[in-house]
Enzyme design. Structure first.
Site, PDB file in Angstrom:
ATOM      1  CG  HIS A   1     -82.986  19.824  38.282  1.00 41.18           C
ATOM      2  ND1 HIS A   1     -82.836  20.885  37.412  1.00 41.18           N
ATOM      3  CD2 HIS A   1     -81.863  19.070  38.158  1.00 41.18           C
ATOM      4  CE1 HIS A   1     -81.666  20.775  36.796  1.00 41.18           C
ATOM      5  NE2 HIS A   1     -81.061  19.681  37.225  1.00 41.18           N
ATOM      6  CB  SER A   2     -83.224  16.205  35.955  1.00 38.31           C
ATOM      7  OG  SER A   2     -82.697  15.310  35.015  1.00 38.31           O
ATOM      8  CG  MET A   3     -87.105  11.216  37.060  1.00 35.21           C
ATOM      9  SD  MET A   3     -86.553   9.755  37.971  1.00 35.21           S
ATOM     10  CE  MET A   3     -86.777  10.336  39.666  1.00 35.21           C
TER      11      MET A   3
ATOM     12  CB  SER B   1     -85.639  22.991  36.785  1.00 33.12           C
ATOM     13  OG  SER B   1     -84.242  23.160  36.844  1.00 33.12           O
TER      14      SER B   1
END
Length: 252
Positions: free
Chosen positions: A94-96, A121
């Protein structure tokens, strides 16, 4: 796995399932820790060995130096994950964590392994760049960003001492992701991009551009919500992941 291979530092299994037919490796977001994925582990423990990464500089690794470069972090994680490929492995970032999952997959495919699928994500594609400088803000500026994204435990944000303890790791993570890319590389495993329809960090077209980063199948799934849509849409996300895990077992 043994202490000698370093996995005791990097990997967390909250609900061990050694005999499960498939593994899900979870990559936390900037400022995040392995415990973010505890609910995911609990929900999937009946048929999946859920393994969450713990980056240096946080929780039980808080005394270790932070890593502020995505490439360096991916280089360190890759050999830790190689022993996990005795069965199909799916990545969820998720994200990074989505970028990190992608970079680890790039390194793995240069050898003998690759994930059966990457869930990317809450993150725009690696080739899509924005000028961001959260890591250059003062502490109050970083805290404001964390509050705006709603991804940090309210107890942490309300505890001044605890907050000051975790800020160096958060700043380091922001530096790592904000100085990354753009990158035009591809992986040869499928990618499923997940995004919120009201995410200020990733538009739906930016998530769609993950398509250009795989030579295999690509899917895009849009959920209602912001950057951390994972929490309010947990049941839907878990259902999506569970279906993919079944598919990985069937193929594997």
């Amino acid at each position: 796995m043994t202490v000698a291979d370093g996995s005791d530092l990097w990997l967390r299994r909250f609900h061990p399932a050694a005999d499960a037919p498939v593994r899900l490796v979870c990559f936390p977001h900037a400022g995040g820790s392995a415990s973010f994925y505890f609910p995911v582990s609990a929900a999937l423990a009946d048929g999946c060995d859920v393994t969450a990464l713990q980056y240096p500089g946080r929780q039980d690794r808080r005394h270790e130096p932070n890593v502020d470069d995505i490439g360096v972090l991916a280089d360190r994680i890759t050999p830790v994950l190689e022993p996990l490929f005795d069965r199909p492995v799916v990545f969820f970032g998720h994200s990074m964590g989505a970028i990190l999952a992608f970079e680890v997959a790039r390194r793995l495919q240069a050898g003998a392994h690759k994930p059966a699928l990457i869930f990317a994500s809450g993150r725009r594609a690696p080739s899509t760049h924005r000028e961001e400088n959260v890591h250059q803000r003062d502490d109050d500026g970083i805290v404001a960003e964390m509050k705006a994204m709603s991804g940090t435990d309210a107890q942490v944000l309300g505890d001044e001492e605890l907050l000051r303890m975790v800020l160096p790791a958060i700043r380091s993570d922001y530096r790592a992701i904000e100085t990354y890319g753009p990158v035009d590389a591809t992986v040869d495993c499928p990618i499923t991009a997940l995004t919120g329809d009201d995410d200020p960090k990733t538009t739906v077209p930016e998530a769609e551009r993950w398509r250009a980063h795989t030579t295999a199948e690509f899917r895009l799934q849009v959920f209602g919500g912001g950057h951390f849509f994972l929490s309010p849409r947990a049941a839907e996300v878990i259902a999506t992941v569970r279906e993919a895990l079944r598919g990985a077992v069937a193929v594997g």
